[in-house]
Enzyme design. Sequence first.
Site, short mmCIF file in Angstrom:
data_model
loop_
_atom_site.label_atom_id
_atom_site.label_comp_id
_atom_site.label_asym_id
_atom_site.label_seq_id
_atom_site.Cartn_x
_atom_site.Cartn_y
_atom_site.Cartn_z
N HIS A 1 -7.00 -20.13 36.91
CA HIS A 1 -7.02 -21.01 35.75
C HIS A 1 -8.29 -21.85 35.78
CE1 HIS A 1 -6.19 -24.09 32.90
NE2 HIS A 1 -5.87 -25.01 33.80
N ASN B 1 -11.40 -26.29 29.78
CA ASN B 1 -10.01 -25.97 30.12
C ASN B 1 -9.28 -25.62 28.83
OD1 ASN B 1 -7.28 -26.02 30.75
ND2 ASN B 1 -7.41 -27.83 32.06
N CYS C 1 -0.58 -24.55 31.33
CA CYS C 1 -1.72 -23.77 31.82
C CYS C 1 -1.32 -22.47 32.51
CB CYS C 1 -2.55 -24.62 32.77
SG CYS C 1 -3.13 -26.16 32.06
#
Length: 319
Positions: A245, A275, A119
């Site tokens: 994020h 996500n 990520c």
Amino acid sequence: MSVRVRSPHARILGLGDYRPSRVVTNDELAETIDTSDTWIRSRTGIGSRHVAAPDDTVVSMAVEAGRKALAASRLSADSIDVVILATCSIPRAIPGGASMVAELLGCASPAAFDLNSACSGFCHGLEVAASLVCRGSARHVLVVGSERFTADWIDWEDRGVCVLFGDGAGAATVGPSSEPDIGPVVWGSDGSGARFIAVPDGDWAIRMDGRNVYRWAMTHVAPLARHVCDEAGVRPADLAAIVPHQANLRIVEAVARTVASHGAVVATDVVDTGNTSAASVPLALSRLVREQQVSSGDLVLLLAFGAGLSWAGQVVRMP
């Protein structure tokens, strides 16, 4: 091919993104697994996510995002000296995807490599790109975060994971600047938490210890945001936007309460994108540009964290 010269600093020249056309809502997921829109929203803030079509691959999505970034920066493909593909979901380790992205874009024999920091991959890639430009190893670098989880890495019977992820790609071109328009990176890792988000040995799907991931993020991310601002020499009041994020809306909102207390826009792409790991930050940043929520010259805090556990962040000036 562009002439390579050292530059005192680097900047983002242009941004691009790609979102698959298919959107899967929480209600649609609830038709096949034991969940509900209320359950998902209360725990994650996610209402829907983009899901790749069979012909949407990590490489093809990266190419589409890269084309838009090149167009936005008014660069030709053959002016790109290095292509960096940040991804953790490419289905095979060899060959990497970056060289295929470069070939499909029409780049002229650039250096090309994949970067896997999950990520936080895009922010890692952005620092590598800036360093290459400042060193004189490259004049123009294309950094792409691209992920395709839903077809290859998600167990659709694992409701604690399958509701979280989506697919997509975001890209940025990086080039020389006379000003520090990409600030110092703050990055690191904590391998003691590597098992919290992982594909375990003998398994094929991502598994997550959601409670420990959430606890770690709520403890570490807000101080990290302040550290990035300090390293860049900016105050929260100087920020036009913060782009964390997009892991979980509650985490995003917690960062916002700590850092974005002076009217800065806070990216909440997670609500309808989910996500998207390494694609998360550039997708959210591109959206702010498209929706005119940030302007040229604005200062934006980028902050990424996730599997590894790894993290990276920097303050950037918008192109």
